[in-house]
Design an enzyme around this catalytic site. Structure first.
Site, short mmCIF file in Angstrom:
data_model
loop_
_atom_site.label_atom_id
_atom_site.label_comp_id
_atom_site.label_asym_id
_atom_site.label_seq_id
_atom_site.Cartn_x
_atom_site.Cartn_y
_atom_site.Cartn_z
N PRO A 1 0.84 -1.20 0.00
CA PRO A 1 0.00 0.00 0.00
C PRO A 1 0.88 1.25 0.00
CG PRO A 1 0.25 -0.72 2.24
CD PRO A 1 1.08 -1.68 1.38
N ASN B 1 0.32 3.91 2.27
CA ASN B 1 0.27 4.70 3.52
C ASN B 1 1.50 4.52 4.39
OD1 ASN B 1 -0.61 2.06 3.99
ND2 ASN B 1 -2.08 2.66 5.56
N LYS C 1 5.25 -5.40 -6.04
CA LYS C 1 4.68 -4.23 -6.71
C LYS C 1 4.42 -3.15 -5.67
CE LYS C 1 0.47 -3.00 -7.73
NZ LYS C 1 0.56 -1.51 -7.56
N ALA D 1 2.85 0.49 -4.36
CA ALA D 1 1.68 1.27 -4.72
C ALA D 1 2.07 2.29 -5.79
CB ALA D 1 1.14 2.00 -3.49
N GLY E 1 -2.84 -1.95 -10.00
CA GLY E 1 -3.42 -3.19 -9.53
C GLY E 1 -4.05 -4.06 -10.60
N GLU F 1 -3.87 -8.34 4.61
CA GLU F 1 -4.05 -7.36 5.67
C GLU F 1 -4.89 -6.24 5.08
OE1 GLU F 1 -4.00 -4.17 7.45
OE2 GLU F 1 -1.81 -4.05 7.43
N LEU F 2 -6.16 -6.19 5.47
CA LEU F 2 -7.15 -5.39 4.76
C LEU F 2 -7.65 -4.22 5.61
CD1 LEU F 2 -9.02 -8.42 3.16
CD2 LEU F 2 -7.10 -7.12 2.22
N CYS G 1 -4.98 1.70 8.37
CA CYS G 1 -6.04 0.71 8.38
C CYS G 1 -6.51 0.39 9.79
CB CYS G 1 -5.58 -0.57 7.67
SG CYS G 1 -3.98 -1.17 8.24
N PHE H 1 -8.48 12.05 -1.20
CA PHE H 1 -8.93 13.38 -0.78
C PHE H 1 -10.42 13.55 -1.03
CE2 PHE H 1 -9.67 17.75 -2.43
CZ PHE H 1 -9.38 18.50 -1.30
N GLU I 1 -14.98 2.63 6.09
CA GLU I 1 -13.64 3.15 6.28
C GLU I 1 -13.50 4.47 5.53
OE1 GLU I 1 -9.30 1.05 6.61
OE2 GLU I 1 -10.47 0.62 4.81
N PHE J 1 -10.49 6.63 5.81
CA PHE J 1 -9.08 6.82 5.46
C PHE J 1 -8.74 8.30 5.33
CE2 PHE J 1 -5.37 4.24 3.97
CZ PHE J 1 -5.55 3.23 4.89
#
Length: 490
Positions: free
Chosen positions: A157, A159, A182, A184, A215, A258-259, A292, A340, A389, A391
């Site tokens: 990810p 973050n 890979k 993000a 992705g 891990e979601l 998360c 955003f 969620e 975020f």
């Protein structure tokens, strides 16, 4: 020291210890979230590029390869050397991470040093992976062997990209696997810089490979590849479902996910309100709310609810948002326009559904992706902001009366990544910790994630563990060997 204009050295894929263009020469732009302006163009990978990377990783995993024949203690030396190089270049790496991610430099620097510590921790495990002897019935000698699963695919990810890079590479390398990773698409540059350090550290060609891309293309090629034996993914629950389906349809590769999360943090009336406000503040606003496990559902006991809300709004309103290279900044921009826009949309839903906006609720300025720290009170369980969620930097404060009511409501979510409780009553803390349907429970603290302790979720927050000894087992096969003993001669 931070560098606002760090030199971008690497923008291609890292395959077989070399930086290479995409086969079709395609690139994509990486943007600075503070300005929405382009930092650089990075090679965009597709299936053909992933195939080349997997071929290199597969060759590096062959039985007689330099990697497979390397002593475990020598693997540890390589991993410690990589940690040394990450620490050597910490300021440069943190500057690049701040530039492409938008997190404050001091937070980025912490993440870089944490990654080095994580690599050292797993380096220490290289020669401590062993099987068992099992006293089975009959004239047999039975042992178990633990062997690396093979070529692994890892999808990061944006973050906490460097911390999670180490959390993925560390156990995979300690177990003896090779990897195709890979990053993000928002944050590939820092990862490529670290990939270059793996070559400097002396890792054999093909052990570590990095393919940039998106992705649905590069990520899908990794999850569908028949020569990849294990996939590790950190991201949304929606994408996690797609990855599980791809793994099943390809070669039934092992999956670790891990979601998402919608973590509760409960504040009881037996604590100092000011201290509780600070814990809850840190729980939700960490990394601009882009975590998360963030404690976004703040449950406060009714007897202190009004006092808590007032102080929480005051604390959030003082949060310094702005230039991430400034020492005073606590929060930079959201990572990109999509996140955003989503956060602002969720804020609007809170207003429309009847939550009371205590502070924040709007964008900051007209350039970049900055959002005011936002606090809602009078939030109910059925509101969108309490279920989905966000975020983003948005705290939702809910009211509760009893422990029994709290547990039922805290668990009333499809997620189960983390939970927290703030109380001076040990009995309440233990009861909540046991009842919470979450992979991590924090008492009088929050977001304490350590490389020594396992981390992972329940329910739709995924399965499998990062960090700790448990993460290494995600990259190992167990083989049982049974030997018939000779019959004693009479």
């Amino acid at each position: 020291m931070p560098n606002r204009t760090p030199k971008i050295k690497y923008t291609k894929h890292f395959i077989n210890n070399e930086f290479v263009d995409s086969l079709d020469k395609k690139t994509f732009a990486v943007l600075n979230p503070c300005t929405a302006e382009k930092i650089c163009d990075v090679a965009e990978g597709f299936k053909a590029d992933v195939d080349i990377a997997v071929k290199a990783a597969k060759a590096a995993f062959q039985q007689n390869s330099a990697w497979r024949t390397l002593d475990p203690s020598a693997r540890e030396v390589l991993m410690n050397k990589l940690a040394d190089l990450i620490e050597r270049d910490a300021d440069e790496l943190a500057s690049i991470l701040t530039l492409e991610n938008g997190k404050p430099f001091k937070a980025a620097l912490w993440e870089i040093h944490n990654a080095a510590k994580t690599m050292r921790y797993y380096g220490g495990w290289c020669d401590k992976i062993y099987g068992k002897t099992i006293p089975v019935d009959g004239p047999f000698f039975t042992i178990t062997l633990k062997e690396p699963v093979g070529v692994t695919g890892q999808i990061l990810p944006w973050n906490f990209p460097v911390a999670l890079l180490a959390a993925k590479w560390g156990p995979a390398l300690a177990a003896g696997c090779t990897t195709v990773l890979k990053p993000a698409e928002q944050t590939p540059i820092t990862i490529l810089q670290i990939a270059a350090l793996t070559k400097e550290a002396g890792f054999p060609p093909g052990v570590i490979n990095v393919v940039n891309g998106f992705g649905p293309t590069a990520g899908a090629a990794i999850t569908n590849h028949p020569d990849i034996s294990k996939i590790a993914f950190v991201g949304s629950t929606e994408v996690g479902r797609i990855i599980m389906e791809s793994a099943a349809k390809s070669n039934l590769k092992r999956v670790g996910l891990e979601l998402g999360g919608k973590s509760p943090i409960a504040i009881f009336d037996d604590v100092d309100v000011d201290k509780a406000v600070e814990i809850a503040y840190e729980a939700v606003f960490i990394n601009g709310g882009q975590a998360c496990c963030a404690g976004t559902r703040t449950f406060v006991q009714d007897t202190i609810y009004d006092a808590f809300v007032k102080k929480a709004a005051e604390r959030a309103a003082k949060r310094k948002v702005g230039d991430p290279f400034s020492d005073e900044t606590e929060q930079g921009p959201q990572v990109d326009e999509e996140m955003f826009t989503k956060a602002l949309r969720m804020i609007e839903s809170g207003k429309k559904e009847g939550a009371k906006l205590e502070t924040g609720g709007s964008r900051i300025g007209d350039k970049g992706y900055f959002i005011q720290p936002t606090v809602f009170s009078n939030v109910t369980d059925n509101m969108t902001i309490a279920r989905e969620e966000i975020f983003g930097p948005v705290q939702q404060i809910l009211k509760f009366s009893s422990v029994e009511e709290l547990v039922e409501r805290a668990n009333n979510t499809t997620y189960g990544l983390a939970a927290g409780i703030v109380t001076n009553d040990l009995n309440k803390a233990i009861a909540f910790a046991k009842a919470a349907q979450a992979g991590s429970v924090w008492v009088n603290c929050f977001n304490i994630v350590s490389y020594q302790a396992p981390f992972g979720g329940y329910k739709e927050s995924g399965f499998g563990k990062d960090m700790g000894e448990e993460a290494i087992h995600e990259y190992l096969n167990i083989k049982t060997v049974t030997i018939a003993l000779p019959t004693p001669s009479k």
